[in-house]
Enzyme design. Structure first.
Site, PDB file in Angstrom:
ATOM      1  N   ARG A 114       0.184  -2.739  -8.312  1.00  0.00           N
ATOM      2  CA  ARG A 114       0.634  -2.741  -6.843  1.00  0.00           C
ATOM      3  C   ARG A 114       0.594  -1.255  -7.104  1.00  0.00           C
ATOM      4  O   ARG A 114       0.814  -0.402  -5.831  1.00  0.00           O
ATOM      5  CB  ARG A 114       1.284  -3.248  -6.429  1.00  0.00           C
ATOM      6  CG  ARG A 114       2.844  -2.637  -4.926  1.00  0.00           C
ATOM      7  CD  ARG A 114       3.190  -3.536  -4.545  1.00  0.00           C
ATOM      8  NE  ARG A 114       3.845  -4.242  -5.206  1.00  0.00           N
ATOM      9  CZ  ARG A 114       5.247  -3.644  -5.428  1.00  0.00           C
ATOM     10  NH1 ARG A 114       5.433  -1.807  -4.809  1.00  0.00           N
ATOM     11  NH2 ARG A 114       5.894  -4.245  -5.948  1.00  0.00           N
ATOM     12  N   TYR A 125      -9.672   0.778  18.135  1.00  0.00           N
ATOM     13  CA  TYR A 125     -10.293  -1.103  17.601  1.00  0.00           C
ATOM     14  C   TYR A 125      -8.844  -1.367  18.158  1.00  0.00           C
ATOM     15  O   TYR A 125      -7.352  -1.323  17.835  1.00  0.00           O
ATOM     16  CB  TYR A 125     -10.059  -1.571  16.372  1.00  0.00           C
ATOM     17  CG  TYR A 125      -9.538  -2.389  16.169  1.00  0.00           C
ATOM     18  CD1 TYR A 125     -10.717  -3.284  16.032  1.00  0.00           C
ATOM     19  CD2 TYR A 125      -8.727  -2.690  14.836  1.00  0.00           C
ATOM     20  CE1 TYR A 125      -9.622  -4.735  15.702  1.00  0.00           C
ATOM     21  CE2 TYR A 125      -8.522  -3.652  14.387  1.00  0.00           C
ATOM     22  CZ  TYR A 125      -8.804  -4.646  14.721  1.00  0.00           C
ATOM     23  OH  TYR A 125      -8.132  -5.885  14.365  1.00  0.00           O
ATOM     24  N   ASP A 171     -10.649   7.631  12.666  1.00  0.00           N
ATOM     25  CA  ASP A 171     -10.962   6.366  12.155  1.00  0.00           C
ATOM     26  C   ASP A 171     -12.193   6.097  12.059  1.00  0.00           C
ATOM     27  O   ASP A 171     -12.802   6.566  13.116  1.00  0.00           O
ATOM     28  CB  ASP A 171     -10.321   5.337  12.623  1.00  0.00           C
ATOM     29  CG  ASP A 171     -10.590   4.007  12.357  1.00  0.00           C
ATOM     30  OD1 ASP A 171     -11.936   4.048  11.928  1.00  0.00           O
ATOM     31  OD2 ASP A 171     -10.496   2.851  12.548  1.00  0.00           O
ATOM     32  N   LYS A 227     -15.823  -3.270   6.831  1.00  0.00           N
ATOM     33  CA  LYS A 227     -16.991  -3.886   7.682  1.00  0.00           C
ATOM     34  C   LYS A 227     -18.575  -2.747   7.418  1.00  0.00           C
ATOM     35  O   LYS A 227     -18.965  -3.253   6.080  1.00  0.00           O
ATOM     36  CB  LYS A 227     -16.377  -2.736   9.178  1.00  0.00           C
ATOM     37  CG  LYS A 227     -15.940  -2.706   9.666  1.00  0.00           C
ATOM     38  CD  LYS A 227     -15.901  -3.906  10.732  1.00  0.00           C
ATOM     39  CE  LYS A 227     -14.709  -4.767  10.813  1.00  0.00           C
ATOM     40  NZ  LYS A 227     -13.406  -4.587  10.720  1.00  0.00           N
TER      41      LYS A 227
END
Ligand SMILES: Cc1ncc(COP(=O)(O)O)c(C=O)c1O
Length: 389
Positions: A56, A109, A181, A206
């Site tokens: 992590r 979005y 973004d 994407k």
């Protein structure tokens, strides 16, 4: 001399694995590491990257991905995440924490809009929404406690183009960063940091991954801010799994090839659609008829793989989509397969007529994410769809 983007997609951030010479970065599918020295500081005191301690915190596969993304975006550093939303939420919580204020484009979005409309305010972070195209409204919305400006480089579904140099000027005059973004534009078509932005975020799900097989996100920015974002990521927990990081990295190797093809096909199909009598309007940033075409020529190297067109009403849309044989009706975008969706059935399903009208979105809008199939097959599919309308 800086290498070209295709070369960097393939090679940046990666070296043969030193112990075996294996080409390509292996998947280090481990959660933990041999603790090398009992005198090392406790996990929570260690500066990230000082040494491997727990996946992590850091992992060699994830680090190779982060180096590649940083290189492609011309950033000091990048941080990889389990999803685009993890990248966005962790970035916003890092930069706008302690009850700050955000000025954001409203053209977002849906997931990001929900985060900004509901979740951030519940944590004491206020958000003022403005129109992407009304650049000056960002400046008018600034407050003493504004911590950042936020926009999407190309918006969904109307493909509005953000004026990043102007927005960066407004942000910097107020001594706050501009966060962009750039999921729709990709590092092939635009580098927001080179245009003045301070932070670029992507849904890696994407175009970066490009094969509709890995959910992921990335943030690229300067070293200092990336360090702060990584520290937040470690404790908010949105780290990427090493296998997902490897898949994203493999997808990135062909990013330029895919996006170059998608740019050309999308523009061609958008122009075809514009000439059809059953099509009310057809949008692609490279077309002269696009309202932001002049700006697009300044801030984008190409218009991208998305096309939005409008039919008369929802019924016409359903008849058109039902007739497709190659283009798949599904949500998401940016993959090698062409995908079509109706904003009112997917990304904007929650909005009533009034809200849709305020965003200029109609029940006839169709969003097409152009894949890498043969252009003739996609053309034929669109012709078939329009015949059925
Ligand atoms: C522009 C944009 N940003 C962010 C996201 C969120 O990314 P993810 O689904 O990887 O969390 C999406 C998802 O559709 C998106 O289209």
């Amino acid at each position: 001399m800086k290498k070209g983007i295709s070369t960097r997609c393939v090679h940046a951030g990666e070296e043969p694995e030193p112990t075996t010479g294996a080409m390509g970065t292996p998947i280090f599918q481990n959660t933990t590491y041999l603790y090398p020295n009992p005198d090392l500081p406790k996990a929570n005191d260690a500066r990230v990257g000082d040494y491997y301690i727990y996946t992590r915190y850091n992992n060699p596969t994830v680090e190779a991905l982060e180096r590649k993304v940083a290189d492609l975006e011309g950033a000091g550093s990048a941080v990889a995440f389990a999803s685009g939303m993890a990248a966005i939420s962790t970035t916003l919580l890092t930069v706008a924490g302690k009850g700050g204020h955000i000025v954001s484009a409203r053209d977002l979005y849906g997931g990001t809009y929900n985060l900004m409309r509901d979740i951030l305010p519940s944590l004491g972070i206020e958000v003022t929404f403005v129109d992407t195209r009304d650049t000056r409204s960002f400046g008018r919305a600034l407050r003493d406690d504004t911590r950042l400006l936020y926009c999407e480089s190309i918006t969904n579904p109307l493909l509005k183009v953000a004026d990043i140099p102007e927005l960066a000027g407004i942000a910097h005059a107020a001594s706050v960063p501009l966060v962009v973004d750039a999921t729709f534009s990709t590092p092939v078509n635009q580098n927001p940091l080179a245009l003045g932005a301070d932070v670029v975020v992507h849904s890696g799900t994407k175009y970066l991954g490009g094969h509709s097989d890995v959910v992921s996100g990335v943030v690229a920015t300067n070293d200092e801010l990336a360090h702060d974002i990584r520290e937040r990521m470690i404790f908010l927990g949105g780290c990427i799994d090493p296998s997902a990081a490897w898949l994203l990295m493999r997808g990135l190797k062909t990013l330029e090839l895919r996006v170059a093809r998608q740019n050309v096909t999308a523009r061609w199909l958008a122009e075809y659609l514009e000439g059809q009598s059953k099509v009310v309007s057809s949008l692609h940033p490279e077309m002269e008829s696009h309202p932001d075409n002049e700006l697009a020529q300044r801030v984008l190297r190409a218009g991208g793989g998305m096309v939005t067109f409008e039919l008369e009403d929802l019924e016409a849309c359903h008849r058109c989509l039902d007739a497709f044989e190659v283009i798949t009706v599904a949500s998401s975008l940016g993959g090698i397969e062409s995908i079509v969706s109706l904003p009112v059935d997917t990304s904007h399903w929650e909005l009533d007529d009034e809200e849709l009208a305020s965003l200029d979105i109609s029940r006839g809008h169709v969003r097409l994410s152009v894949g890498i199939e043969d252009i003739d097959d996609l053309h034929e599919d669109l012709r078939r769809g329009l015949d059925a309308v």
